[in-house]
Design a protein around this motif. Structure first.
Motif, PDB file in Angstrom:
ATOM      1  N   UNK A   1      -8.745  17.324  -2.459  1.00 26.68           N
ATOM      2  CA  UNK A   1      -8.445  18.384  -3.530  1.00 26.68           C
ATOM      3  C   UNK A   1      -9.387  18.447  -4.847  1.00 26.68           C
ATOM      4  N   UNK A   2      -9.315  17.409  -5.359  1.00 31.32           N
ATOM      5  CA  UNK A   2      -9.787  16.902  -6.810  1.00 31.32           C
ATOM      6  C   UNK A   2     -11.450  17.127  -6.342  1.00 31.32           C
ATOM      7  N   UNK A   3     -12.040  16.798  -5.323  1.00 36.89           N
ATOM      8  CA  UNK A   3     -13.529  16.724  -5.135  1.00 36.89           C
ATOM      9  C   UNK A   3     -13.856  18.205  -4.732  1.00 36.89           C
ATOM     10  N   UNK A   4     -12.885  19.020  -4.027  1.00 34.09           N
ATOM     11  CA  UNK A   4     -13.181  20.349  -3.682  1.00 34.09           C
ATOM     12  C   UNK A   4     -13.281  21.226  -5.204  1.00 34.09           C
ATOM     13  N   UNK A   5     -12.492  20.937  -6.005  1.00 31.80           N
ATOM     14  CA  UNK A   5     -12.346  21.726  -7.152  1.00 31.80           C
ATOM     15  C   UNK A   5     -13.411  21.228  -8.130  1.00 31.80           C
ATOM     16  N   UNK A   6     -13.774  19.996  -8.074  1.00 29.00           N
ATOM     17  CA  UNK A   6     -14.995  19.403  -8.957  1.00 29.00           C
ATOM     18  C   UNK A   6     -16.235  20.196  -8.591  1.00 29.00           C
ATOM     19  N   UNK A   7     -16.340  20.687  -7.586  1.00 26.74           N
ATOM     20  CA  UNK A   7     -17.620  21.199  -6.931  1.00 26.74           C
ATOM     21  C   UNK A   7     -17.547  22.718  -7.325  1.00 26.74           C
ATOM     22  N   UNK A   8     -16.503  23.259  -7.785  1.00 23.59           N
ATOM     23  CA  UNK A   8     -16.534  24.804  -7.921  1.00 23.59           C
ATOM     24  C   UNK A   8     -17.020  24.777  -9.546  1.00 23.59           C
ATOM     25  N   UNK A   9     -18.023  25.658  -9.441  1.00 21.52           N
ATOM     26  CA  UNK A   9     -18.557  26.086 -10.925  1.00 21.52           C
ATOM     27  C   UNK A   9     -17.942  26.456 -11.905  1.00 21.52           C
ATOM     28  N   UNK A  10     -17.588  25.952 -13.172  1.00 20.69           N
ATOM     29  CA  UNK A  10     -16.773  26.447 -14.158  1.00 20.69           C
ATOM     30  C   UNK A  10     -15.483  26.567 -13.870  1.00 20.69           C
ATOM     31  N   UNK A  11     -15.077  25.722 -12.768  1.00 15.25           N
ATOM     32  CA  UNK A  11     -13.531  25.600 -12.700  1.00 15.25           C
ATOM     33  C   UNK A  11     -12.899  24.218 -13.389  1.00 15.25           C
ATOM     34  N   UNK A  12     -11.621  24.632 -14.129  1.00 12.07           N
ATOM     35  CA  UNK A  12     -10.999  23.779 -14.809  1.00 12.07           C
ATOM     36  C   UNK A  12     -10.064  22.985 -14.012  1.00 12.07           C
ATOM     37  N   UNK A  13      -9.825  23.643 -12.632  1.00 12.46           N
ATOM     38  CA  UNK A  13      -8.509  23.090 -11.993  1.00 12.46           C
ATOM     39  C   UNK A  13      -8.845  22.005 -11.319  1.00 12.46           C
ATOM     40  N   UNK A  14      -7.706  21.170 -11.591  1.00 11.73           N
ATOM     41  CA  UNK A  14      -7.811  19.899 -10.527  1.00 11.73           C
ATOM     42  C   UNK A  14      -6.438  19.684  -9.985  1.00 11.73           C
ATOM     43  N   UNK A  15      -6.555  18.459  -8.926  1.00  9.65           N
ATOM     44  CA  UNK A  15      -5.409  17.915  -8.305  1.00  9.65           C
ATOM     45  C   UNK A  15      -4.377  19.145  -7.708  1.00  9.65           C
ATOM     46  N   UNK A  16      -3.197  19.055  -7.931  1.00  9.58           N
ATOM     47  CA  UNK A  16      -2.373  19.994  -7.612  1.00  9.58           C
ATOM     48  C   UNK A  16      -2.275  21.288  -8.417  1.00  9.58           C
ATOM     49  N   UNK A  17      -3.086  21.601  -9.293  1.00  8.75           N
ATOM     50  CA  UNK A  17      -2.974  22.746  -9.775  1.00  8.75           C
ATOM     51  C   UNK A  17      -3.304  24.136  -9.169  1.00  8.75           C
ATOM     52  N   UNK A  18      -4.460  23.906  -8.281  1.00  7.35           N
ATOM     53  CA  UNK A  18      -4.998  24.869  -7.262  1.00  7.35           C
ATOM     54  C   UNK A  18      -3.644  25.224  -6.550  1.00  7.35           C
ATOM     55  N   UNK A  19      -2.983  24.677  -5.803  1.00 10.93           N
ATOM     56  CA  UNK A  19      -2.150  25.114  -4.947  1.00 10.93           C
ATOM     57  C   UNK A  19      -0.921  25.761  -5.759  1.00 10.93           C
ATOM     58  N   UNK A  20      -0.605  25.073  -7.030  1.00 11.98           N
ATOM     59  CA  UNK A  20       0.289  25.311  -7.879  1.00 11.98           C
ATOM     60  C   UNK A  20       0.072  27.053  -8.471  1.00 11.98           C
ATOM     61  N   UNK A  21      -1.215  27.166  -8.639  1.00 15.31           N
ATOM     62  CA  UNK A  21      -1.491  28.620  -9.193  1.00 15.31           C
ATOM     63  C   UNK A  21      -1.531  29.385  -8.031  1.00 15.31           C
ATOM     64  N   UNK A  22      -1.585  28.999  -6.797  1.00 15.20           N
ATOM     65  CA  UNK A  22      -1.603  30.062  -5.748  1.00 15.20           C
ATOM     66  C   UNK A  22      -0.227  30.429  -5.336  1.00 15.20           C
TER      67      UNK A  22
END
Length: 158
Positions: free
Chosen positions: A28-49
């Motif tokens: 998940x960290x790698x997925x979000x690291x590839x997203x341009x301009x994204x500060x989200x990491x780890x479980x923050x993506x699922x948490x925002x969802x």
């Protein structure tokens, strides 16, 4: 006892589940690291969802996050503070109880939601193969807690 039976009885399933959790977190960290301009990491993506969908049906509080993600209060606090500092959420006092803070998404979070959700949906498809086994394990653990009357962590039937 043959060699195959010996290997199966000596497996440390708890350790393997922890290792799988670590692998999922890194992916998940790698997925979000590839997203341009994204500060989200780890479980923050699922948490925002989760916050996005839950808030559409009513108020969301930290206790809801703790229960949904089966995490301790301190872990939820750190995750929410990080999202707040990055400008994705704000916390405001509840109208019914000023001690409770409602969690509200900012425009920034809503803008990122669709992109984050798409990435999580793709990753969930990768994980679906083992879900039947995981469900059975969680069901067995839940039955154990009902039998003993206590749970060693967040129980599914709370």
């Amino acid at each position: 006892m043959n060699e195959e039976t010996s290997v199966l009885t000596n497996r440390q399933l708890g350790f393997e589940i922890k290792a799988a959790n670590n692998m999922i977190r890194r992916k998940i960290d790698a997925i979000f690291a590839q997203m341009e301009g994204n500060e989200i990491n780890g479980m923050q993506g699922p948490l925002l969802g989760y916050l996005y969908h839950k808030s559409r049906n009513g108020d969301v509080y930290q206790k809801d996050v703790e229960k949904e993600f089966r995490i301790r209060r301190s872990t939820a606090t750190v995750m929410l503070q990080s999202l707040e500092q990055k400008g994705y959420i704000v916390r405001v006092a509840s109208t019914e109880d000023a001690r409770l803070k409602r969690i509200l998404l900012t425009e920034k979070a809503i803008e990122h939601h669709n992109l984050i959700e798409e990435q999580i949906r793709d990753f969930n498809r990768e994980l679906e193969n083992g879900i039947t086994i995981l469900d059975k394990m969680m069901q067995n653990l839940g039955q154990d807690s009902r039998r003993t009357g206590r749970c060693n962590g967040p129980c599914r039937n709370e």
